[in-house]
Scaffold this motif. Structure first.
Motif, short mmCIF file in Angstrom:
data_model
loop_
_atom_site.label_atom_id
_atom_site.label_comp_id
_atom_site.label_asym_id
_atom_site.label_seq_id
_atom_site.Cartn_x
_atom_site.Cartn_y
_atom_site.Cartn_z
N PRO A 118 -6.01 -3.87 -7.96
CA PRO A 118 -4.97 -3.93 -6.94
C PRO A 118 -3.73 -4.73 -7.32
O PRO A 118 -2.83 -4.88 -6.52
N LYS A 119 -3.66 -5.26 -8.54
CA LYS A 119 -2.57 -6.16 -8.93
C LYS A 119 -1.20 -5.51 -8.81
O LYS A 119 -0.95 -4.45 -9.36
N GLY A 120 -0.31 -6.15 -8.07
CA GLY A 120 1.07 -5.69 -7.93
C GLY A 120 1.24 -4.40 -7.14
O GLY A 120 2.28 -3.78 -7.19
N ALA A 143 -4.38 1.63 -14.94
CA ALA A 143 -4.22 0.56 -13.96
C ALA A 143 -4.18 1.10 -12.54
O ALA A 143 -3.99 0.35 -11.60
N LYS A 144 -4.33 2.39 -12.39
CA LYS A 144 -4.26 3.01 -11.06
C LYS A 144 -5.36 2.44 -10.17
O LYS A 144 -6.51 2.39 -10.55
N PRO A 145 -5.00 2.01 -8.95
CA PRO A 145 -6.02 1.46 -8.06
C PRO A 145 -6.99 2.54 -7.60
O PRO A 145 -6.64 3.70 -7.47
N ALA A 146 -8.22 2.13 -7.35
CA ALA A 146 -9.24 3.05 -6.87
C ALA A 146 -10.09 2.33 -5.83
O ALA A 146 -10.26 1.11 -5.89
N LEU A 147 -10.59 3.07 -4.88
CA LEU A 147 -11.47 2.49 -3.88
C LEU A 147 -12.82 2.13 -4.51
O LEU A 147 -13.32 2.87 -5.35
N LYS A 148 -13.39 1.02 -4.08
CA LYS A 148 -14.69 0.60 -4.61
C LYS A 148 -15.82 1.42 -3.99
O LYS A 148 -16.90 1.51 -4.56
N GLU A 149 -15.59 2.03 -2.82
CA GLU A 149 -16.61 2.84 -2.14
C GLU A 149 -16.00 4.17 -1.73
O GLU A 149 -14.81 4.26 -1.48
N LYS A 150 -16.81 5.20 -1.67
CA LYS A 150 -16.34 6.53 -1.26
C LYS A 150 -16.62 6.80 0.22
O LYS A 150 -15.95 7.59 0.85
#
Length: 82
Positions: free
Chosen positions: A43-45, A19-26
């Motif tokens: 991005p939840k919570g 569930a770790k958030p990640a950027l959609k673009e580098k």
């Protein structure tokens, strides 16, 4: 004129690694005077703190909107905390 921005995902303190958030673009290119909205996957919570390493080149809002200010290259950091 175009400025280049490298995006980095900082520390994310999340118990579940999937569930770790990640950027959609580098990386993104933004025209001077224009804006670009950044987004995260999962991005939840999660509270996100955005920061520009060189705010003379590009600024970033609390909501992740980059504004190109001057030709150059900078890094936008994204730190996520639960």
């Amino acid at each position: 004129m175009v400025l280049s921005i490298v995006l980095q995902n900082g520390n994310a303190h999340v118990a579940n690694a999937s569930a770790k958030p990640a950027l959609k673009e580098k990386s993104v290119d933004v025209l001077i005077g224009k804006t670009k909205k950044l987004a995260l996957k999962n991005p939840k919570g999660i509270k996100v703190v955005w920061k520009s390493q060189n705010s003379k080149i590009a600024s970033v809002s609390k909501k992740g909107t980059i504004k190109g200010k001057k030709k150059g290259k900078t890094v936008i950091l994204c730190n996520a905390v639960k």
